[in-house]
Design a protein around this motif. Sequence first.
Motif, mmCIF file in Angstrom:
data_model
loop_
_atom_site.group_PDB
_atom_site.id
_atom_site.type_symbol
_atom_site.label_atom_id
_atom_site.label_comp_id
_atom_site.label_asym_id
_atom_site.label_seq_id
_atom_site.Cartn_x
_atom_site.Cartn_y
_atom_site.Cartn_z
ATOM 1 N N GLU A 230 0.847 -1.598 0.010
ATOM 2 C CA GLU A 230 0.112 -0.173 -0.365
ATOM 3 C C GLU A 230 1.023 1.184 -0.059
ATOM 4 O O GLU A 230 0.692 2.518 -0.672
ATOM 5 N N ILE A 231 1.903 0.748 0.756
ATOM 6 C CA ILE A 231 2.953 2.333 1.018
ATOM 7 C C ILE A 231 3.215 2.692 -0.901
ATOM 8 O O ILE A 231 3.639 4.259 -1.155
ATOM 9 N N ARG A 232 4.071 1.296 -0.863
ATOM 10 C CA ARG A 232 4.544 1.608 -2.837
ATOM 11 C C ARG A 232 3.234 1.661 -3.447
ATOM 12 O O ARG A 232 3.489 3.043 -4.259
ATOM 13 N N SER A 233 1.713 1.699 -3.382
ATOM 14 C CA SER A 233 1.133 2.388 -4.383
ATOM 15 C C SER A 233 0.734 3.564 -4.043
ATOM 16 O O SER A 233 0.458 4.746 -4.381
ATOM 17 N N LEU A 234 0.776 4.121 -2.709
ATOM 18 C CA LEU A 234 0.179 5.900 -2.457
ATOM 19 C C LEU A 234 1.471 7.096 -3.274
ATOM 20 O O LEU A 234 1.636 7.734 -3.443
ATOM 21 N N SER A 235 2.619 6.145 -2.635
ATOM 22 C CA SER A 235 3.529 6.870 -2.910
ATOM 23 C C SER A 235 3.706 7.133 -4.523
ATOM 24 O O SER A 235 3.598 8.339 -5.245
ATOM 25 N N ARG A 236 3.466 5.699 -5.750
ATOM 26 C CA ARG A 236 2.599 5.893 -7.292
ATOM 27 C C ARG A 236 2.114 7.382 -7.019
ATOM 28 O O ARG A 236 2.395 7.848 -7.975
ATOM 29 N N GLN A 237 0.520 7.221 -6.310
ATOM 30 C CA GLN A 237 0.087 7.667 -6.638
ATOM 31 C C GLN A 237 0.263 9.598 -6.477
ATOM 32 O O GLN A 237 -0.334 10.542 -7.406
ATOM 33 N N ALA A 238 0.888 9.486 -5.317
ATOM 34 C CA ALA A 238 1.343 10.805 -4.674
ATOM 35 C C ALA A 238 1.935 11.825 -6.163
ATOM 36 O O ALA A 238 2.361 12.252 -5.906
ATOM 37 N N LEU A 239 2.883 11.150 -6.990
ATOM 38 C CA LEU A 239 4.095 11.536 -7.499
ATOM 39 C C LEU A 239 3.067 11.701 -8.753
ATOM 40 O O LEU A 239 3.280 12.912 -9.322
ATOM 41 N N ALA A 240 2.211 10.958 -9.043
ATOM 42 C CA ALA A 240 1.014 11.428 -10.103
ATOM 43 C C ALA A 240 -0.054 12.893 -9.727
ATOM 44 O O ALA A 240 0.135 13.163 -10.677
ATOM 45 N N GLU A 241 -0.165 12.339 -8.466
ATOM 46 C CA GLU A 241 -0.696 13.963 -7.735
ATOM 47 C C GLU A 241 0.270 14.878 -7.924
ATOM 48 O O GLU A 241 -0.414 15.988 -8.960
ATOM 49 N N ILE A 242 0.908 14.883 -8.557
ATOM 50 C CA ILE A 242 2.617 15.712 -8.053
ATOM 51 C C ILE A 242 2.398 16.272 -9.572
ATOM 52 O O ILE A 242 2.212 17.866 -9.949
ATOM 53 N N ARG A 243 2.485 15.369 -10.382
ATOM 54 C CA ARG A 243 3.274 15.810 -11.878
ATOM 55 C C ARG A 243 2.230 16.820 -12.418
ATOM 56 O O ARG A 243 1.553 17.524 -13.337
ATOM 57 N N ALA A 244 0.366 16.235 -12.065
ATOM 58 C CA ALA A 244 -0.663 16.913 -12.802
ATOM 59 C C ALA A 244 -1.361 17.408 -11.877
ATOM 60 O O ALA A 244 -1.740 18.591 -12.506
ATOM 61 N N THR A 245 -0.343 18.414 -10.645
ATOM 62 C CA THR A 245 -0.497 19.573 -10.138
ATOM 63 C C THR A 245 -0.027 20.658 -10.332
ATOM 64 O O THR A 245 -0.633 21.742 -10.707
ATOM 65 N N VAL A 246 0.963 20.156 -10.580
ATOM 66 C CA VAL A 246 2.099 21.192 -11.360
ATOM 67 C C VAL A 246 1.804 21.220 -12.667
ATOM 68 O O VAL A 246 1.934 22.446 -13.355
#
Length: 367
Positions: A230-246
Amino acid sequence: MGRSADASTPEPREPWERFGWIMGAIWLIFLVFPIQSVVTSDHPWGLRVGGVGLILVFAAVYLHGLIRLDAQADEAAQQRFGVRHLAVLLALTVTLGLLVREEALGMLPFVVSLGVLSLPLLQGLALAIAALISCIVVPVLTGEPAAAIVFSIIVLMVSVVVFTVRLVDHRAEEHRALAEERALTAQREQVARDVHDVLGHSLTVVTVKSELAERLVDLDPERAKAEIAEIRSLSRQALAEIRATVAGLRVTRLDEETRNAAEALAAAGIAADLPTDPDEVDPRHRITLAWALRETVTNVVRHSRAASCQVTWGDTWLTVVDDGVGPRDLKEGNGIRGLRERVAAAGGSLEIVPGPDGRGTSVTVRL
């Protein structure tokens, strides 16, 4: 006079910048007086035809200068362009002066107009003063002092009008630049808030789950593996969200944030009481309330040391209540400040008070 910051990607020109030259072209009607002076002079017809030709060339050079001036890449290019055209205009004026003497002064207003628009303000002012002096001195030297009054008034009026236009245009450019700078600053602050909210929430959940996995690694290896996954999944999701946010593309959804809040509270061992129907919230306010839910739940997980957390919402409001240490022990950090700014920008208010019976914290957002 609008200028593009990059010659390869010019900004769209405003109507005044594209068609403002028409106002300057209207003044060409006053060249009828030098033409009349040439035609009615005592010179041979060949010289008179040549004189009219010089005036027509003068008009063409002046008109070309007006039309193409704003198309130059930057101020330096504008000045070089203006100087070349002014040199031609002055040479034509002096040449015509050999034929009609002081009557050629009627061409100076056009020289002043193009000079003030293309040169730095001080150089344009010097040119206008030189033209005004010429309008006084030349008629006196040629024995026509009455002409000095007429030409001086015309040059003075043209100078005042063109300088006014130049100053107004300069102020308009400053205003546009300031507005662009403010918009850029607001955009940067918005991105900073979004990045903080995304990272703050995701890293908090990752931290809590990491601690849980560490405790379970010996007691329940299989569950520890699940938490790590789940940590790995959350990390990937956070990375995707950061990219989308920027990229400015991220839109927070209330139902997603509700699920995320449930997971975060459960991972922290906090009993959660969450609503399930986002349709109860006005669609116009769901994005803002979703951000509010994310930030408040993140603070509950990080700081409250609570055993339970209850979330309720309505058409235009959201309330998050926990039974933790209370607001006096909770410093208002970047997340809450960012949330206040976001809510204020949406025309709402953020209230943080002790929870029921003085226990815990109650955070309410109203829009």
